[in-house]
Each structure stands twice: as structure tokens, then as C-alpha cells.
Design an enzyme around this catalytic site. Structure first.
Site, PDB file in Angstrom:
ATOM      1  N   LYS A  88       0.805  -1.227   0.000  1.00  0.00           N
ATOM      2  CA  LYS A  88       0.000   0.000   0.000  1.00  0.00           C
ATOM      3  C   LYS A  88       0.842   1.284   0.000  1.00  0.00           C
ATOM      4  O   LYS A  88       0.431   2.294  -0.549  1.00  0.00           O
ATOM      5  CB  LYS A  88      -0.937   0.014   1.211  1.00  0.00           C
ATOM      6  N   GLU A 110     -10.118   5.986   2.976  1.00  0.00           N
ATOM      7  CA  GLU A 110     -10.962   4.963   3.574  1.00  0.00           C
ATOM      8  C   GLU A 110     -10.047   3.800   3.922  1.00  0.00           C
ATOM      9  O   GLU A 110      -8.995   3.631   3.297  1.00  0.00           O
ATOM     10  CB  GLU A 110     -12.031   4.503   2.575  1.00  0.00           C
ATOM     11  N   SER A 377       2.016  -9.802  -0.847  1.00  0.00           N
ATOM     12  CA  SER A 377       1.633  -8.383  -0.713  1.00  0.00           C
ATOM     13  C   SER A 377       1.887  -7.788   0.658  1.00  0.00           C
ATOM     14  O   SER A 377       2.028  -6.569   0.788  1.00  0.00           O
ATOM     15  CB  SER A 377       0.160  -8.224  -1.085  1.00  0.00           C
TER      16      SER A 377
HETATM   17  C1  LIG Z   1      -5.035  -4.191   1.252  1.00  0.00           C
HETATM   18  C2  LIG Z   1      -4.293  -5.439   1.053  1.00  0.00           C
HETATM   19  C3  LIG Z   1      -4.622  -6.329   0.009  1.00  0.00           C
HETATM   20  C4  LIG Z   1      -5.781  -6.127  -0.922  1.00  0.00           C
HETATM   21  O1  LIG Z   1      -5.735  -4.975  -1.706  1.00  0.00           O
HETATM   22  P1  LIG Z   1      -5.435  -5.023  -3.263  1.00  0.00           P
HETATM   23  O2  LIG Z   1      -5.778  -3.658  -3.726  1.00  0.00           O
HETATM   24  O3  LIG Z   1      -6.286  -6.079  -3.860  1.00  0.00           O
HETATM   25  O4  LIG Z   1      -3.988  -5.324  -3.419  1.00  0.00           O
HETATM   26  C5  LIG Z   1      -3.846  -7.454  -0.174  1.00  0.00           C
HETATM   27  N1  LIG Z   1      -2.806  -7.724   0.645  1.00  0.00           N
HETATM   28  C6  LIG Z   1      -2.475  -6.913   1.675  1.00  0.00           C
HETATM   29  C7  LIG Z   1      -1.325  -7.291   2.541  1.00  0.00           C
HETATM   30  C8  LIG Z   1      -3.197  -5.745   1.914  1.00  0.00           C
HETATM   31  O5  LIG Z   1      -2.872  -4.941   2.929  1.00  0.00           O
END
Ligand SMILES: *Cc1c(COP(=O)(O)O)cnc(C)c1O
Length: 401
Positions: A88, A110, A377
Site C-alpha cells: 500500500k 478509507e 503483498s
Molecule cells: C489491502 C491489502 C490487500 C488487498 O488490496 P489489493 O488492492 O487487492 O492489493 C492485499 N494484501 C495486503 C497485505 C493488503 O494490505
């Protein structure tokens, strides 16, 4: 190159907003188009990502995981190692820099899991901007630690008590605020969702994931991958990984959604697997809705995937078969989490644990030496509470989580 000038990816995308926001979206579109071509902006962002956020992130050859899955080769793109713990921050830093260029002194956002709220509060502190984060009351309870983090960073966290008191309600509230504060405020959207130009802007800021991975895999394996895998909530980490490979038609892309507790209405968040086209939060895309078009509530053990919409570019990838989308249950995601922790000593966030679990399911049907890049992620620190609860309810009866 998509989106087109009206922000469409084929039939999806667009700008479905109150008239009062059109001027702000046009201003944002122009500011972004200008920044994108401006070497000064690009250099500032590159330096921030390198020195502050920790880029490039490693592309890690997960040998023990690969062996556990059979005869495939798995590389992990380690977004979990970034400052604040997830991808993010790539987007929040980019949008904060853009807000400063536009002369805006206040950021609003948000947040569901709180990860995007934390990333935006972090960027706001770094640039000396005011910051207000809208968060559903239910999410504030589930993600109490991230609420404390945001407040420590100087942000105001505003509870939202409408609807199901979760992410979609927080989005509604942020849009409501923006309508009245648009001259001084930039709305920092956290995924490739919302009206044009957000799906484009967030994709461009997150594409650094795939651009790095492309260079790194060529260096490490001497060829492009066969398969890309990433979890999909709004879709930003997945688009960030897929987009720089999108023209290589031979490379298969799979997005993994939250299957929750069951694939019946209200019990999952698998928007592309189970949804139908509709309008939500300013864009036409796939959407979980009942037969009257009312938005359905969602369930997922991973708060970051718990959203009834999805980015319009993913809807387009699905329509044109450039990517395919699958759902993984809460229980399987927990097993994916355990597998990565035990084989590699990496505790993933519950969101990418869905992608690991799907790879575990798919691996027996993949050819020998299939080369996989999996988007990791975020890290699991934020989820220890949820994991502890899962251990409590299953631990006594099973050796698994
Ligand atoms: C917010 C988040 C997601 C989901 O958001 P995307 O916009 O689909 O990437 C996935 N993994 C983590 C660790 C997150 O914090």
C-alpha cells in the site's frame, strides 16, 4: 493503451460521481498526466521508494516451498518487507506527492484492515499534511492495533456506523467528505477502484512491483515466468504485478479472491467469481449484489480482501480472458499461511496466504519446472490476533492451524 480517454477498460470503469466531483477528478487527471512526464516528480518518487519505503524489494527464490509443492520453481515478490508492512505504501507515497503538487494540504482515505489508513497516515506525516481516515466501527474493533498506529502518526480516525460498519461504508463516508472539502483535500484511494482516473493512477504507482519482478526474474532465472499469482481485494497488488507482463500473452495470470466460509451470498468476497456487473463507488465493474442490485455484505478472514467490488481493469482482464480468477476459503488460507511459515520462516498476511493456498492446490497439475512468481503483498504481524483465534478454535483438534 487502456484505459481510454473516458477511463474505460472495454465496458468497465468510467466516472459515476456527483457533478460536484467532476472538476476535482479532471484536475487530478491533468496533475497526474503532467507528473508522469515530469522527470523531477519521477526522481522524487523513486528516491522516496528507495530510501524511505525500502525498494527494490527482493525477488526471493523459495526453495523449500518449491520442494514442498513438487517440481515447480517459486519466486516470492517480497512486498511484505516494505515500510508499514505491505504494498500500500507504494501508492500512498505517490498520491501524497501528487497532492502536494496540486497544493492540497489535507489527505482523506478509507480503510478496511487499516493497512491503507496506516500507509496514508504515514505519507501524510512525512509530508506534513493533515490526515483523516474513515473506518467502519466493526473494522476498528477487528483492527484495533492499526487504529492506534494511525493515531500515533497524527491522523484522525473517524468511525463510520452506517450499513455493515465496514469498508464499503467507509468509502461512502470518504466520498461524502470529499464532496464538501474538495478544494483543499485530496482523496487518497487505496486500490485500483473508484472513478477514473484512480484505477489508472493506482495501477501506475503499483506497477513498480511487476517492473522490478521482470528485471529480477530475467537476472535470476534467465527467462520470463510461466505463471503469475496474486490475491485480489480491490486488485492493486495483483494489477501491479500483472500489468508489466500483460503483453506477454504466454504468461498466465491468476487472481485469487476471498472464498470466505462458503460461496453463498454474504459468506465470501469473491467478486469476479460470483459477481455481476454494476456501479459501486464511482465505477462500472463487477459487483456482489442481490437481484435488486443492492450490494451484498461480505465475509473474509482477511480484512484486506473483504470488499464487494473490484477494480474495472480486472473485470476487463476476466472478460477478455487475459487473467483468470478463483476463490480460496478462509480455512485453506490458514493452511497457506502455515505452509509458508513452516517452509520458509515467512509469516505472510492472510491476504496473500490465499494465493499460496491456491498454488498448493494447483501445483500437482503444473508441469515440471513451471516458473512461478507469487506476489507476497504483506506480512502477517497485523493478523496474529486473527491467527491466535483460529489456533484457539482448531488447535486442540488438529496439528494444522
Ligand atoms: C489491502 C491489502 C490487500 C488487498 O488490496 P489489493 O488492492 O487487492 O492489493 C492485499 N494484501 C495486503 C497485505 C493488503 O494490505
Amino acid at each position: 493503451m487502456l484505459p481510454d480517454r473516458t477511463g474505460r477498460f472495454g465496458p468497465f470503469g468510467g466516472t459515476f460521481v456527483p457533478e460536484t466531483l467532476m472538476a476535482a477528478l479532471t484536475e487530478l487527471e491533468h496533475a497526474f498526466a503532467h507528473a508522469r512526464r515530469d522527470p523531477t516528480f519521477q526522481r522524487e518518487l523513486r528516491e522516496l521508494l528507495a530510501q524511505y519505503a525500502g525498494r527494490p524489494t527482493p525477488l526471493y527464490h523459495a526453495k523449500r516451498l518449491s520442494r514442498a509443492l513438487g517440481h515447480i520453481t517459486v519466486y516470492l515478490k517480497r512486498e511484505d518487507l516494505l515500510h508499514t508492512g505491505a504494498h500500500k505504501i507504494n501508492n500512498s507515497l505517490g498520491q501524497a506527492l501528487l497532492a502536494v503538487r496540486m497544493g492540497k494540504r489535507r489527505l482523506i482515505a478509507e480503510t478496511g484492515a487499516g493497512q491503507h489508513g496506516v500507509a496514508t497516515a504515514t505519507a501524510a506525516a512525512l509530508f506534513g499534511l493533515e490526515c483523516e481516515v474513515f473506518m467502519g466501527e466493526e473494522d476498528m474493533r477487528r483492527q484495533a492495533l492499526n487504529v492506534v498506529r494511525m493515531r500515533l502518526l497524527g491522523a484522525t480516525v473517524t468511525p463510520v456506523s452506517s450499513g455493515t460498519k465496514t469498508l464499503k461504508d467507509a468509502c461512502n463516508e470518504a466520498i461524502r467528505d470529499w464532496v464538501t472539502t474538495v478544494r483543499t483535500t485530496h482523496y487518497c484511494i487505496g486500490s485500483v477502484v473508484g472513478p477514473h482516473p484512480y484505477p489508472l493512477i493506482v495501477r501506475e504507482f503499483q506497477s513498480v512491483i511487476g517492473q522490478e519482478a521482470r528485471r529480477q526474474i530475467l537476472q535470476a532465472a534467465g527467462r520470463l515466468p510461466d505463471l503469475l499469482l496474486a490475491c485480489v481485494g480491490g486488485g492493486s497488488n495483483a494489477i501491479g504485478l500483472f500489468h508489466p507482463f500483460a503483453r506477454d500473452r504466454r504468461i498466465k495470470c491468476i487472481g485469487v479472491e476471498a472464498g470466505g466460509t462458503a460461496l453463498t451470498p454474504g459468506h465470501h468476497a469473491a467478486t469476479l467469481v460470483k459477481g455481476r456487473p454494476g456501479v459501486l463507488h464511482g465505477a462500472y465493474s463487477m459487483l456482489l449484489q442481490d437481484r435488486w442490485g443492492q450490494v451484498l455484505s461480505t465475509t473474509s478472514i482477511a480484512a484486506g480482501l473483504d470488499y464487494p467490488g473490484v477494480g474495472p481493469e480486472h473485470a476487463y482482464y476476466q472478460l477478455t480472458k487475459r487473467a483468470s480468477y478463483v476463490a480460496v476459503s478462509d480455512a485453506d488460507a490458514l493452511r497457506g499461511c502455515e505452509l509458508l511459515a513452516r517452509t520458509e520462516g515467512i509469516l505472510p498476511a492472510l491476504e496473500p496466504a490465499h494465493a499460496i493456498a491456491y498454488l498448493q492446490h494447483l501445483a500437482p497439475r503444473l508441469k515440471r519446472h513451471t516458473l512461478v512468481i507469487l506476489g507476497l503483498s504483506g506480512r502477517g504481524d497485523k493478523d496474529v490476533h486473527a491467527l491466535a483465534q483460529a489456533l484457539d478454535s482448531h488447535g486442540r483438534h488438529s496439528s494444522r492451524i
